[in-house]
Design a protein around this motif. Structure first.
Motif, mmCIF file in Angstrom:
data_model
loop_
_atom_site.group_PDB
_atom_site.id
_atom_site.type_symbol
_atom_site.label_atom_id
_atom_site.label_comp_id
_atom_site.label_asym_id
_atom_site.label_seq_id
_atom_site.Cartn_x
_atom_site.Cartn_y
_atom_site.Cartn_z
ATOM 1 N N LEU A 121 0.808 -1.206 0.000
ATOM 2 C CA LEU A 121 0.000 0.000 0.000
ATOM 3 C C LEU A 121 0.848 1.266 0.000
ATOM 4 O O LEU A 121 0.335 2.361 -0.190
ATOM 5 C CB LEU A 121 -0.941 0.012 1.212
ATOM 6 N N LEU A 122 2.159 1.123 0.254
ATOM 7 C CA LEU A 122 3.032 2.288 0.220
ATOM 8 C C LEU A 122 3.317 2.708 -1.212
ATOM 9 O O LEU A 122 3.804 3.804 -1.459
ATOM 10 C CB LEU A 122 4.350 1.985 0.941
ATOM 11 N N ALA A 123 3.039 1.835 -2.155
ATOM 12 C CA ALA A 123 3.282 2.142 -3.560
ATOM 13 C C ALA A 123 2.023 2.717 -4.193
ATOM 14 O O ALA A 123 0.926 2.621 -3.654
ATOM 15 C CB ALA A 123 3.713 0.888 -4.312
ATOM 16 N N VAL A 124 2.216 3.328 -5.352
ATOM 17 C CA VAL A 124 1.107 3.824 -6.146
ATOM 18 C C VAL A 124 0.780 2.773 -7.199
ATOM 19 O O VAL A 124 1.642 2.388 -7.987
ATOM 20 C CB VAL A 124 1.475 5.157 -6.833
ATOM 21 N N ARG A 125 -0.441 2.272 -7.179
ATOM 22 C CA ARG A 125 -0.845 1.315 -8.208
ATOM 23 C C ARG A 125 -1.098 2.064 -9.512
ATOM 24 O O ARG A 125 -1.805 3.075 -9.528
ATOM 25 C CB ARG A 125 -2.093 0.558 -7.770
ATOM 26 N N TYR A 126 -0.539 1.545 -10.570
ATOM 27 C CA TYR A 126 -0.621 2.229 -11.862
ATOM 28 C C TYR A 126 -0.893 1.192 -12.933
ATOM 29 O O TYR A 126 -0.102 0.267 -13.123
ATOM 30 C CB TYR A 126 0.688 2.968 -12.148
ATOM 31 N N LEU A 127 -2.007 1.317 -13.606
ATOM 32 C CA LEU A 127 -2.414 0.368 -14.635
ATOM 33 C C LEU A 127 -2.497 1.100 -15.968
ATOM 34 O O LEU A 127 -3.259 2.065 -16.117
ATOM 35 C CB LEU A 127 -3.773 -0.248 -14.288
ATOM 36 N N GLN A 128 -1.709 0.665 -16.937
ATOM 37 C CA GLN A 128 -1.741 1.258 -18.261
ATOM 38 C C GLN A 128 -2.715 0.481 -19.154
ATOM 39 O O GLN A 128 -2.820 -0.731 -19.059
ATOM 40 C CB GLN A 128 -0.355 1.231 -18.891
ATOM 41 N N ASN A 129 -3.393 1.224 -20.012
ATOM 42 C CA ASN A 129 -4.296 0.622 -20.998
ATOM 43 C C ASN A 129 -5.270 -0.356 -20.336
ATOM 44 O O ASN A 129 -5.196 -1.567 -20.551
ATOM 45 C CB ASN A 129 -3.493 -0.084 -22.100
ATOM 46 N N PRO A 130 -6.189 0.130 -19.493
ATOM 47 C CA PRO A 130 -7.118 -0.763 -18.792
ATOM 48 C C PRO A 130 -7.912 -1.682 -19.700
ATOM 49 O O PRO A 130 -8.283 -2.782 -19.300
ATOM 50 C CB PRO A 130 -8.043 0.222 -18.055
#
Length: 368
Positions: A121-130
């Motif tokens: 949870l300390l990281a930023v979740r980042y999803l490209q091209n959902p």
């Protein structure tokens, strides 16, 4: 499917044309309940952009204090942003940021600022091209909901992620459908009732003079702990640009059978304290740079970036100077790690045997 849809659109158009010839208090009752529901949904579909602040006060049976959250919501034709805060009425600094989420057709960003024991949870979740991975999209949408649904379906705010304007109401999978004109707090209204194919009983009250607003919604359902009724009642407000939208919503879940029969097990009050509809929204509002993410935060990407761990430097995502532990290790690294662990274990066993044999030989010489 298109033929059925076209028929519904034609029927609604004819109905609206006829309605223009009479006053608002004399709007005729539609032939079918689905036509009336589509009128209500079309009014919400006409909301192309929305910015609002919603305060949620949720009280659950057995909980001594209510759970109070505030949501800053933005919507712009398929783009969503949700900033959620917890509110404590006991503390001076009573508002803490819980999460920021941006969801668009191109990216998904989930930022949790608070420190937790779960390092992920300390990281930023980042999803490209959902769109590339529907399963990932559905997983990420669990915390994303369309604010135009507020007051339309009888559920708490946290449950709205499971619905869309294309799914409910207006569903064709129903039996025993009915519609009648009734009085609702001194205003002519349409009361709709039907049973869905999954045996959920639905009741809706629509006020035509408020641009076909759903002012009350009920559902009879059943769960493992018994039968219950969900009720949502909206107090409507007309904005400066002539759009009707709730200024407050009261939700209740009342048990009908089971251990808590007759009791309200969940109760939520929504207060829309700020509201702008169909006004221009800055496109940067749906970008990563507007989310106030501290520089140095790890980026947990899906799919993983080929160069390994990356971080947010305050302006953009860049390569991290050190290996990010949140990025899955490559197969060859995993193999080398296991070889190293096996070698260490063999070394420890050998050392133990040498020490054991040394002391055994010494003991035998002493005895003799």
């Amino acid at each position: 499917m298109f033929h059925v849809y076209a028929q519904n659109v034609l029927s609604i158009s004819i109905f609206l044309s006829a309605s223009l010839e009479v006053t608002k208090n004399e709007i005729p009752v539609p032939e079918t309940a689905i036509q009336a529901e589509q009128l209500a949904l079309n009014a919400r579909r006409d909301i192309k952009t929305a910015e609002m602040v919603v305060k949620s006060t949720l009280q659950m049976l057995g909980r001594s204090e209510p759970l109070i959250n505030e949501y800053k919501l933005s919507f712009d034709q398929g783009k969503f942003r949700i900033d959620s805060y917890s509110i404590s009425e006991m503390a001076a600094d009573n508002k803490k940021l819980l999460k920021r989420i941006v969801f668009t057709p191109d990216i998904f960003i989930d930022y949790t600022p608070r420190l937790t024991k779960n390092k992920r949870l300390l990281a930023v979740r980042y999803l490209q091209n959902p769109k590339a991975d529907p399963d990932q999209v559905e997983n990420r949408r669990m915390n994303v909901f369309d604010p135009r649904l507020i007051g339309v379906v009888p559920y708490s705010l946290a449950s709205l992620h499971a619905f869309s304007l294309d799914e409910t109401p207006g569903r064709p999978d129903r039996t025993e459908s009915s519609i009648e004109q009734v009085d609702y707090e001194g205003m002519p209204a349409w009361k709709i009732g039907y049973t869905r194919q999954d045996d959920i009983v639905v009741r809706l009250w629509i006020v035509p003079s408020m641009n076909f607003s759903v002012v009350r919604s009920e559902q009879d359902n059943v769960a493992s702990d018994g039968e219950f009724t969900d009720i949502t009642i909206s107090t409507m407000h007309k904005t400066e640009n002539g759009i009707w939208f709730p200024e407050s919503v009261d939700y209740q879940r009342i048990m009908k059978t089971g251990d808590y029969a007759g009791q309200t097990v969940e109760e939520e009050t929504l207060e829309i304290t700020e509201l702008k509809l169909n006004t221009k929204i800055d496109p940067d509002n749906f970008s990563m740079i507007s989310m106030e993410i501290p520089a140095g935060r790890s980026i947990f990407e899906y799919p993983p970036h080929p160069n390994g761990g990356r971080i947010w430097n305050g302006k953009k995502i860049v390569q991290s100077a050190k290996k990010d532990p949140l990025v899955p290790a490559q197969p060859e690294e995993t193999g080398n790690k296991w070889l190293f662990l096996i070698s260490v274990n063999f070394a420890l066993i050998a050392a133990f045997l040498i020490v054991y044999l040394f002391y055994k030989a010494k003991k035998d010489s002493t005895s003799s």
